[in-house]
Design an enzyme around this catalytic site. Structure first.
Site, PDB file in Angstrom:
ATOM      1  N   TYR A 117     -73.547 -12.759  43.132  1.00  0.00           N
ATOM      2  CA  TYR A 117     -74.367 -11.541  44.665  1.00  0.00           C
ATOM      3  C   TYR A 117     -75.043 -11.928  45.961  1.00  0.00           C
ATOM      4  O   TYR A 117     -75.253 -12.882  45.976  1.00  0.00           O
ATOM      5  CB  TYR A 117     -75.608 -10.331  43.823  1.00  0.00           C
ATOM      6  CG  TYR A 117     -76.160 -10.190  44.415  1.00  0.00           C
ATOM      7  CD1 TYR A 117     -75.690  -8.410  44.555  1.00  0.00           C
ATOM      8  CD2 TYR A 117     -77.426 -10.313  45.923  1.00  0.00           C
ATOM      9  CE1 TYR A 117     -76.518  -7.383  45.622  1.00  0.00           C
ATOM     10  CE2 TYR A 117     -77.851  -9.065  46.056  1.00  0.00           C
ATOM     11  CZ  TYR A 117     -77.508  -8.103  46.316  1.00  0.00           C
ATOM     12  OH  TYR A 117     -77.932  -7.138  47.420  1.00  0.00           O
ATOM     13  N   GLU A 205     -74.051  -5.396  50.900  1.00  0.00           N
ATOM     14  CA  GLU A 205     -74.436  -6.413  50.013  1.00  0.00           C
ATOM     15  C   GLU A 205     -72.430  -6.738  49.510  1.00  0.00           C
ATOM     16  O   GLU A 205     -72.165  -5.693  49.779  1.00  0.00           O
ATOM     17  CB  GLU A 205     -74.911  -5.220  48.371  1.00  0.00           C
ATOM     18  CG  GLU A 205     -76.074  -4.429  49.071  1.00  0.00           C
ATOM     19  CD  GLU A 205     -76.422  -3.962  47.498  1.00  0.00           C
ATOM     20  OE1 GLU A 205     -77.599  -4.537  46.781  1.00  0.00           O
ATOM     21  OE2 GLU A 205     -76.070  -2.929  46.954  1.00  0.00           O
TER      22      GLU A 205
END
Ligand code: ADP
Ligand code: MG
Length: 235
Positions: A117, A205
């Site tokens: 991530y 993101e």
């Protein structure tokens, strides 16, 4: 303001952030054609809606059909496109009403070795930007933050300053990157920061940012929100 994944990936491409080759399809024939044009037989068909969790999400009309599907042929891509388009995709982020699928991204399938991530946000509590990474990619980051916050590594960027290369290296090390992966990841983190700064983003993101079997670092998903107060700078 939100944009779709394929639009986010177009911006990434311009800023030198590696993303899979792919194109947008508005109907099943276009999806088949794009699948045929992509190198290799395997492609991924991805519903373009303003919500995440598409991989696990399913159609109201056809509960076995998910919003992200790896397809082994152009025929399979076409069939999946037919199922998705015009139907309603429900994910943990859409609420029960779901969202209508009107566009698809058909892209090359990456050979994933690890999923990470990466995200950048404005941290209002410190009045700085926060660039964070986690080895727990491909899962809900909110869950990681509440259950295992130690698995999220953060660096902060002062207003008016830039991500420093030593910080980008810290991010790569936190993900356990080795050898050539480090240089690719550092370059990608610097370029992601350039997108965030130049495009006046409020949130970015990449979940997942992957390392491939071939040791490439690629942004496989892209979520970007923009600061509404700065929209006048980006007609
Ligand atoms: P969402 O977050 O909405 O579920 P993603 O773009 O993150 O959508 O896709 C879900 C999962 O599908 C990813 O975690 C990844 O494992 C897989 N995936 C998505 N795109 C690709 C791709 N181009 N190549 C290989 N796997 C992919
Ligand atoms: Mg994702």
């Amino acid at each position: 303001m939100n944009i779709h994944e394929f639009q986010g990936k177009e911006i990434f491409r311009k800023f030198g952030v590696p993303v899979p080759d792919g194109k947008v399809a508005r109907n099943a024939d276009e999806a088949e054609q794009i699948a045929n044009e992509l190198p290799g037989n395997i492609c991924v068909v991805k519903a373009q809606i303003h919500a995440g969790g598409r991989g696990k999400g399913a159609l109201t009309e056809l509960p076995d059909v998910h919003g992200v599907k790896v397809c082994k042929s152009a025929d399979e891509a076409k069939a999946h496109a037919e199922a998705l388009l015009g139907n309603t995709l429900v994910t943990h982020q859409t609420g029960p009403a779901g969202k209508l699928v009107q566009r698809l991204l058909v892209e090359a399938a990456s050979n994933i070795s690890s999923e990470f991530y990466a995200g950048i946000v404005l941290d209002r509590s410190t009045c700085k930007f926060c660039f964070m990474v986690s080895t727990e990619g491909g899962v809900e980051i909110e869950k990681v933050a509440s259950e295992t916050p130690e698995k999220i590594f953060k660096v902060w960027i002062e207003p008016g300053a830039n991500l420093k290369s030593f910080q980008a290296r810290q991010l790569a090390f936190a993900l356990g990157m080795k050898g050539t992966q480090i240089r690719s990841a550092v370059k990608t983190f610097m370029n992601l920061w350039n997108v965030f700064r130049d495009k006046d983003c409020s949130l970015m993101e990449i979940n997942p940012l992957i390392v491939t079997v071939e040791n490439d670092v690629i942004a496989v998903d892209a979520k970007i929100n923009f600061d509404g107060n700065a929209l006048y700078r980006h007609p």
